[in-house]
Scaffold this active site. Structure first.
Site, PDB file in Angstrom:
ATOM      1  CE1 TYR A 102      -5.511   5.209  -2.259  1.00 12.16           C
ATOM      2  CE2 TYR A 102      -3.890   4.678  -0.592  1.00 12.16           C
ATOM      3  CZ  TYR A 102      -5.139   4.499  -1.155  1.00 12.16           C
ATOM      4  OH  TYR A 102      -6.021   3.602  -0.596  1.00 12.16           O
TER       5      TYR A 102
ATOM      6  CG  HIS B 102     -10.903   0.651  -1.527  1.00 12.47           C
ATOM      7  ND1 HIS B 102     -10.037   1.319  -2.352  1.00 12.47           N
ATOM      8  CD2 HIS B 102     -10.350   0.750  -0.293  1.00 12.47           C
ATOM      9  CE1 HIS B 102      -9.020   1.797  -1.655  1.00 12.47           C
ATOM     10  NE2 HIS B 102      -9.188   1.462  -0.388  1.00 12.47           N
TER      11      HIS B 102
ATOM     12  CB  SER C 102      -0.897   0.008   1.239  1.00 11.49           C
ATOM     13  OG  SER C 102      -1.473   1.285   1.402  1.00 11.49           O
TER      14      SER C 102
ATOM     15  CE  LYS D 172      -7.023  -2.689  -4.576  1.00 14.45           C
ATOM     16  NZ  LYS D 172      -7.679  -1.774  -3.676  1.00 14.45           N
TER      17      LYS D 172
ATOM     18  CB  THR E 280      -5.736   2.810  -5.653  1.00 11.35           C
ATOM     19  OG1 THR E 280      -5.128   1.557  -5.322  1.00 11.35           O
ATOM     20  CG2 THR E 280      -7.093   2.897  -4.976  1.00 11.35           C
TER      21      THR E 280
HETATM   22  C1  FNR Z   1      -7.635  -1.474   2.242  1.00 10.95           C
HETATM   23  N1  FNR Z   1      -7.647  -1.333   0.847  1.00 10.95           N
HETATM   24  C2  FNR Z   1      -6.731  -0.504   0.256  1.00 10.95           C
HETATM   25  N2  FNR Z   1      -6.634  -0.444  -1.115  1.00 10.95           N
HETATM   26  C3  FNR Z   1      -5.706   0.335  -1.705  1.00 10.95           C
HETATM   27  O1  FNR Z   1      -5.651   0.367  -2.932  1.00 10.95           O
HETATM   28  N3  FNR Z   1      -4.844   1.067  -0.946  1.00 10.95           N
HETATM   29  C4  FNR Z   1      -4.877   1.068   0.411  1.00 10.95           C
HETATM   30  O2  FNR Z   1      -4.071   1.717   1.076  1.00 10.95           O
HETATM   31  C5  FNR Z   1      -5.865   0.282   1.048  1.00 10.95           C
HETATM   32  N4  FNR Z   1      -5.975   0.277   2.413  1.00 10.95           N
HETATM   33  C6  FNR Z   1      -6.803  -0.640   3.020  1.00 10.95           C
HETATM   34  C7  FNR Z   1      -6.776  -0.767   4.410  1.00 10.95           C
HETATM   35  C8  FNR Z   1      -7.527  -1.743   5.028  1.00 10.95           C
HETATM   36  C9  FNR Z   1      -7.484  -1.893   6.510  1.00 10.95           C
HETATM   37  C10 FNR Z   1      -8.328  -2.612   4.249  1.00 10.95           C
HETATM   38  C11 FNR Z   1      -9.137  -3.713   4.886  1.00 10.95           C
HETATM   39  C12 FNR Z   1      -8.385  -2.462   2.875  1.00 10.95           C
HETATM   40  C13 FNR Z   1      -8.544  -2.158   0.026  1.00 10.95           C
HETATM   41  C14 FNR Z   1      -7.899  -3.495  -0.342  1.00 10.95           C
HETATM   42  O3  FNR Z   1      -6.829  -3.335  -1.220  1.00 10.95           O
HETATM   43  C15 FNR Z   1      -8.886  -4.453  -0.992  1.00 10.95           C
HETATM   44  O4  FNR Z   1      -9.484  -3.830  -2.103  1.00 10.95           O
HETATM   45  C16 FNR Z   1      -9.964  -4.941  -0.039  1.00 10.95           C
HETATM   46  O5  FNR Z   1      -9.468  -5.125   1.265  1.00 10.95           O
HETATM   47  C17 FNR Z   1     -10.511  -6.264  -0.543  1.00 10.95           C
HETATM   48  O6  FNR Z   1     -11.561  -6.711   0.239  1.00 10.95           O
HETATM   49  P1  FNR Z   1     -11.387  -7.810   1.408  1.00 10.95           P
HETATM   50  O7  FNR Z   1     -10.443  -8.881   0.912  1.00 10.95           O
HETATM   51  O8  FNR Z   1     -10.857  -7.092   2.596  1.00 10.95           O
HETATM   52  O9  FNR Z   1     -12.791  -8.294   1.573  1.00 10.95           O
END
Ligand code: FNR
Length: 400
Positions: free
Chosen positions: A178, A292, A155, A268, A204
């Site tokens: 980002y 997400h 991330s 994404k 993203t």
């Molecule tokens: C995320 N997700 C996410 N996505 C991204 O592109 N950058 C990020 O910094 C984050 N940060 C983030 C923090 C936390 C705590 C979570 C749970 C999720 C989204 C992540 O990449 C992904 O799309 C989802 O978590 C997928 O769903 P599930 O597997 O958690 O159900």
């Protein structure tokens, strides 16, 4: 029967609520120090066996602070999309082939993704602030993911700087960007990622404003004490304000990322075929279908519900990675049948980190691998390359 209560007794019996951790050379863990966000880490993590990822979440809830659990498990608004992400897998019951002459040892889960050969098609989704659940955060989860033999999507909102995370990982790793409104800051991030050995960039596109979790907000948004965004922290060579994100992204930004980094770009957050077309025309090397995990716009359909339509547009021109809601091997199976080349998981990886450090993360991936292998055997399919909508009922339902 009150399963929750029964499980809690079992977990307490397994020593999962103890407040100290045994240092684990294998996991590369330092003993966690008590912080406001980490209640405990499972002392017997290395021996723990995952029964299911839903049960793992309950174990994780026991060892996390309420704030960390609210941050990770929660989603935006009324969390309709979060729940829909799970429910909608049921729209696709599995249809088996019998008398298929397959032994478990014949089953091939291996997959090639952007030049990486991985043993099974489950990778790690980018998630910010792993220090919510482990003091060494991404340094430990990156190790766990490489020990599991798969790809770490790092991330851009990590607590640790991307260079240190790259060093902790011995496997393939992709950096999630980002896109900063200050182009100089964005360029810096891309070049740092390239020079640290990241093999691809994930752009993203669905987090253009702050996500909101009512549960986390109601607790006063308790971030880990001393938290900074590692990639923007001047102590680690970073600069710029993480929050200064470019909200008005366009396909040209994909071209910018590709030309500055010279790396493949995964786009994404795609939820419709036309957007996938536009991204591919602008040079996307892969599409990540995702909402997400329900953490941005509540009210979006389940990611699995839009996957067939996106796959119909993409027509195998580039790989499709799917995330949002994967908890079981049969979910991976169904996503592959509906056109994904691989899936990514977010929350389960953090639950594994919280209960078992690097080994806990590794266990999560290997658990899904093993469940997928059994699903393949029982469904009568020897190779993930042969999965198609032929193995599902109702595949025309959302396939418009
Ligand atoms: C995320 N997700 C996410 N996505 C991204 O592109 N950058 C990020 O910094 C984050 N940060 C983030 C923090 C936390 C705590 C979570 C749970 C999720 C989204 C992540 O990449 C992904 O799309 C989802 O978590 C997928 O769903 P599930 O597997 O958690 O159900």
């Amino acid at each position: 029967m009150n399963y929750t209560r029964r499980n809690l007794i079992q977990f307490a019996g397994a020593g999962l609520t103890l407040a100290v951790v045994k240092p684990s050379a294998e996991a590369g863990m330092k003993p966690p120090v008590a912080t406001g966000n980490i209640k405990a880490v499972n002392k017997d993590a290395d021996d723990s066996k995952i029964i299911s990822l839903d049960r793992l979440e309950q174990q994780a809830k026991e060892v996390m602070s309420p704030g960390a659990y609210a941050f990770i498990s929660g989603a935006s608004g009324a969390e309709w999309t979060l729940h829909e992400n799970r429910r909608a897998f049921n729209d696709y019951p599995i249809l088996t082939h019998r008398l298929a002459d397959i032994l478990e040892e014949d089953i091939d889960l291996s997959t090639e993704l952007l030049g990486h050969q991985i043993p099974y098609p489950v990778i790690c989704a980018p998630a910010g602030v792993h220090t919510f659940v482990h003091p060494e955060g991404e340094l430990v989860s990156a190790k766990g993911v490489s020990d599991a033999g798969t790809i770490f999507q790092c991330s851009g909102a990590s607590a640790k700087p991307l260079e240190a995370i790259a060093e902790a990982s011995t496997g393939p790793k992709w950096f999630q960007l980002y896109f900063n409104a200050d182009l100089g800051v964005t360029k810096d991030l891309l070049l740092r990622a390239k020079h640290s050995g990241y093999n691809a960039i994930i752009l993203t596109t669905d987090a253009l404003g702050p996500g909101s979790s009512e549960g986390f907000s109601s607790l006063g948004r308790p971030f880990p004490s001393g938290f900074t965004f590692g990639n923007h922290d001047p102590r680690f060579g970073g600069r710029g304000d993480f929050r200064n994100q470019k909200a008005n992204l366009t396909p040209k930004d994909i071209e910018f990322v590709a030309s500055v980094s010279g790396l493949p770009v995964i786009v994404k957050g795609i939820m419709r075929g036309k957007d996938a077309d536009n991204a591919i025309s602008a040079g996307a090397a892969a599409i990540q279908v995702s909402n997400h995990g329900g953490r941005q716009l509540d009210g979006l359909p389940a990611a699995i519900s839009v996957l067939p339509e996106v796959a119909n547009h993409v027509k195998k021109r580039v790989p499709i990675i799917f995330d949002s809601g994967i908890r079981r091997g049969i979910d991976v199976f169904r996503a592959l049948c509906l056109g994904a080349d691989a899936v990514a998981i977010g929350r389960p990886m953090l639950y594994g980190l919280s209960v078992g450090g690097a080994k806990g993360v590794q266990n999560v991936f290997e658990h899904l691998r093993d469940e997928l292998r059994i699903a393949m055997l029982l469904a009568g399919c020897a190779s993930t390359k042969n999965l198609s909508s032929d193995f599902l009922m109702n595949t025309m339902k959302n396939n418009t």
